[in-house]
Design an enzyme around this catalytic site. Structure first.
Site, PDB file in Angstrom:
ATOM      1  N   THR A  25       9.715 -12.656 -12.835  1.00  0.00           N
ATOM      2  CA  THR A  25      10.878 -13.282 -13.469  1.00  0.00           C
ATOM      3  C   THR A  25      10.548 -14.743 -13.765  1.00  0.00           C
ATOM      4  OG1 THR A  25      12.370 -11.818 -12.267  1.00  0.00           O
ATOM      5  CG2 THR A  25      13.319 -13.857 -13.121  1.00  0.00           C
ATOM      6  N   GLY A  94      11.147 -19.103  -6.732  1.00  0.00           N
ATOM      7  CA  GLY A  94      12.585 -18.959  -6.499  1.00  0.00           C
ATOM      8  C   GLY A  94      13.449 -19.886  -7.311  1.00  0.00           C
ATOM      9  N   GLY A  95      12.813 -20.652  -8.213  1.00  0.00           N
ATOM     10  CA  GLY A  95      13.603 -21.521  -9.087  1.00  0.00           C
ATOM     11  C   GLY A  95      14.594 -20.740  -9.928  1.00  0.00           C
ATOM     12  N   GLU A 102      11.063 -10.679  -5.773  1.00  0.00           N
ATOM     13  CA  GLU A 102       9.691 -11.030  -6.160  1.00  0.00           C
ATOM     14  C   GLU A 102       8.737 -10.852  -4.981  1.00  0.00           C
ATOM     15  OE1 GLU A 102      10.545 -14.321  -9.707  1.00  0.00           O
ATOM     16  OE2 GLU A 102      10.388 -14.995  -7.632  1.00  0.00           O
TER      17      GLU A 102
END
Length: 222
Positions: A25, A94-95, A102
């Site tokens: 992502t 994780g932004g 993930e």
């Protein structure tokens, strides 16, 4: 020159017919998924495992066949981005808020390829605040306990509302400053009740594909 596009498309060269592929992502891996969509139309046979609802939607639109994690035991390759990566192949992720899925997908992958532009490759982790996914229940208490590890946790807010992950949790963005022992911090965070997972990826990534603004793509293997 779009460094993210260069890196994202280059990483797809590692994918072969018949593979199960973890689909990350973020803004760089977005280009990888677009490229995979093109190749699937040209007869590449793969099955994708998406790491977020956003990625799942994109893959469906592009006609990439998807498989549920519950029906597989291993993934051949995962391609994903990073908010920061250092020469020890340690990452902050994780932004975009998908760090739990993930990490789950990466953990059952034979190989993880990280795609990024040159600005994400750093000597030491920590300039980017570390995302920590926590339960909504008792989040204030969890935040206090996380702060005892030496950071200032801030509850992530989007459009004046608490950001909620695909798993129904909150995210704390934690400013630790320079992170010198990522392995230890990863373990300490995950020992706190209420912490679901954190964005430190240690001993997971194998290859980094780094796009540069001058058009050069650097590939670094562990």
């Amino acid at each position: 020159m779009n460094a993210k596009k260069l890196a994202g498309e280059k990483a797809v060269e590692f994918i072969k017919d018949g593979m199960i592929v973890g689909l990350g992502t973020g803004s760089t891996v977005h280009w990888s998924i677009l490229k995979l969509g093109e190749l699937v139309k040209q007869s590449l046979t793969i099955k994708g495992v998406p790491t977020s609802k956003q990625t799942e939607q994109l893959a469906k639109e592009l006609g990439i066949p998807l498989v549920n994690m519950s029906s597989i035991e291993q993934i051949d390759i995962t391609i994903d981005g990073a908010d920061e990566a250092n020469p020890e192949f340690e990452l902050i992720k994780g932004g975009g808020g998908a760090l739990l899925r993930e990490k789950m997908v990466a953990s059952i992958s034979k190989r993880m390829i990280v795609v990024m532009d040159e600005t994400k490759y750093v000597a030491h982790l920590g300039k980017f605040p570390l995302p920590v996914e926590i339960t909504q229940f008792g989040w204030e208490m969890t935040s206090k306990q996380v702060s005892t590890l030496g950071c200032e946790p801030k509850l992530r807010v989007e459009n004046n509302l608490s950001f909620i992950t695909d798993n129904g949790n909150y995210i704390l963005d934690c400013h630790f400053g320079e992170i010198l022992d990522a392995k230890r911090l990863n373990e300490e965070l995950n020992m706190i009740p209420g912490v679901v997972e954190n964005g430190l990826f240690v001993n997971i990534a194998d290859t980094m594909v780094i796009g540069n603004s001058d058009g050069h793509v650097e590939i670094i293997h562990k």
